[in-house]
Design an enzyme around this catalytic site. Sequence first.
Site, short mmCIF file in Angstrom:
data_model
loop_
_atom_site.label_atom_id
_atom_site.label_comp_id
_atom_site.label_asym_id
_atom_site.label_seq_id
_atom_site.Cartn_x
_atom_site.Cartn_y
_atom_site.Cartn_z
CG PHE A 1 -1.36 -1.45 1.52
CD1 PHE A 1 -2.00 -2.17 0.53
CD2 PHE A 1 -1.06 -2.07 2.72
CE1 PHE A 1 -2.35 -3.50 0.73
CE2 PHE A 1 -1.41 -3.38 2.94
CZ PHE A 1 -2.06 -4.10 1.95
CG ASP B 1 2.05 -2.61 3.53
OD1 ASP B 1 2.38 -1.69 2.77
OD2 ASP B 1 1.39 -2.42 4.57
CG ASP C 1 2.38 4.35 3.53
OD1 ASP C 1 3.41 4.03 2.91
OD2 ASP C 1 2.24 4.14 4.75
N1 LIG Z 1 1.58 0.82 3.79
C1 LIG Z 1 0.76 0.98 4.81
N2 LIG Z 1 0.33 2.22 5.13
C2 LIG Z 1 -0.51 2.35 6.17
C3 LIG Z 1 -0.95 1.27 6.94
C4 LIG Z 1 -1.81 1.78 7.91
C5 LIG Z 1 -2.53 1.09 9.00
N3 LIG Z 1 -2.57 -0.29 8.95
C6 LIG Z 1 -2.90 -0.94 10.17
C7 LIG Z 1 -4.03 -1.78 10.02
C8 LIG Z 1 -3.84 -2.98 10.67
C9 LIG Z 1 -2.53 -3.12 11.16
O1 LIG Z 1 -2.49 -3.22 12.55
C10 LIG Z 1 -1.84 -1.90 10.66
O2 LIG Z 1 -1.16 -1.30 11.69
C11 LIG Z 1 -1.87 3.15 7.71
N4 LIG Z 1 -1.08 3.48 6.68
C12 LIG Z 1 -0.71 4.78 6.16
O3 LIG Z 1 0.37 5.29 6.93
C13 LIG Z 1 0.30 6.72 6.97
C14 LIG Z 1 0.04 7.16 8.38
O4 LIG Z 1 1.17 7.27 9.10
P1 LIG Z 1 1.15 8.18 10.43
O5 LIG Z 1 0.91 9.60 9.96
O6 LIG Z 1 2.51 7.93 11.04
O7 LIG Z 1 0.03 7.64 11.27
C15 LIG Z 1 -0.90 7.09 6.12
O8 LIG Z 1 -0.51 7.29 4.79
C16 LIG Z 1 -1.77 5.87 6.26
O9 LIG Z 1 -2.72 5.77 5.23
C17 LIG Z 1 -0.47 -0.05 6.60
O10 LIG Z 1 -0.77 -1.07 7.21
N5 LIG Z 1 0.38 -0.11 5.53
#
Ligand SMILES: Nc1nc2c(c(CN[C@H]3C=C[C@H](O)[C@@H]3O)cn2[C@@H]2O[C@H](COP(=O)(O)O)[C@@H](O)[C@H]2O)c(=O)[nH]1
Length: 312
Positions: A219, A289, A221
């Site tokens: 994903f 990821d 991000d």
């Molecule tokens: N590639 C990727 N990006 C992810 C996630 C997740 C949440 N996944 C959770 C769901 C279940 C698990 O327990 C995971 O923890 C959020 N994001 C992205 O990160 C950024 C936020 O950062 P900050 O501002 O520091 O909170 C924002 O662009 C957000 O869209 C992921 O899993 N993969």
Amino acid sequence: MASPPAMEEVRATSAWVASRASHVVVDSSGIERVVDTIGDSIPKVEWDYEGIHYFDNGPLTVQYLFVLDALNFCFWPDKDLSYDHLALGLKEALEKDKSAFDAGRLQNYTGPQLRELLKWPRPLPLEDERLRLLHEVGHELERSFNGKASNLVKSSGKSAGKLVALVTRHFPGFRDHSVYKGHQVFLYKRAQIFAADLWGAFKGQGYGEFHDIGSITIFADYIVPAVLRQLGVLQYSSALMNTIEADNEIVSGTEEEVELRACSVYAVEKMRELMSRKLGKQVLSVELDLWLWSCGVQSPSLRHHRTLSIYY
Ligand SMILES: Nc1nc2c(c(CN[C@H]3C=C[C@H](O)[C@@H]3O)cn2[C@@H]2O[C@H](COP(=O)(O)O)[C@@H](O)[C@H]2O)c(=O)[nH]1
């Protein structure tokens, strides 16, 4: 097995960008180093390792995850806000009022109501867009899925690729794409993360059962590219590096922005292929990821690119 079309679009167009990129380079020796170093032992990161998500093993969890991923973007403009606030705020709101995410209610939220729901004391970044997307989700769920995200998931016939296709066809806010050097590029970050969240939350069963979970990519991000750079898998031009280090905004849709995201997707697909070839191990991009993302969020000093976007 061939990837379903939506996922094939993501893979093919990311590779296309990577082969023409000039601001970001995918370093194959960096990929080899990572694979040689971690070998067989990619840390298995538990989904919801922080216990911040709503879960009741039923359709309300699906509704929760869909609302969550409709709003899962652009936290950085408020330095105190993060994904965890959103996940936990929506969880607590739902625990207090089980009808909070009914399709009719979703269509009527105002800015102050959304802030109250999330217990956030000031306007959220891109708040108008967050509201518009919430309304869109409520409206289209009502129009086509009897108000329930669980019906949307049921229509996908246990295919993550089909789910991504359905979500992006029905909900314009999830159509994460851009035009790079004249070509349309698809990354579908929030649509894919919705499938992955279902898979993680329901542990591959029930609403989380997908026969093609391996077709999902990472994903793209703002965290994962920064981790890949730190690992030496991506290299940035010095101009791009300076922009990021200075916390200057990178405008959505610029070549730099598309390259950062698409090269990340491509690099992890290459990493996965190498793991399969060298170690005989089939690793899912979702697993890679989660590992990369959790490294990123546990490293607060990590500098990431800043783009105002509804997609990530
Ligand atoms: N590639 C990727 N990006 C992810 C996630 C997740 C949440 N996944 C959770 C769901 C279940 C698990 O327990 C995971 O923890 C959020 N994001 C992205 O990160 C950024 C936020 O950062 P900050 O501002 O520091 O909170 C924002 O662009 C957000 O869209 C992921 O899993 N993969």
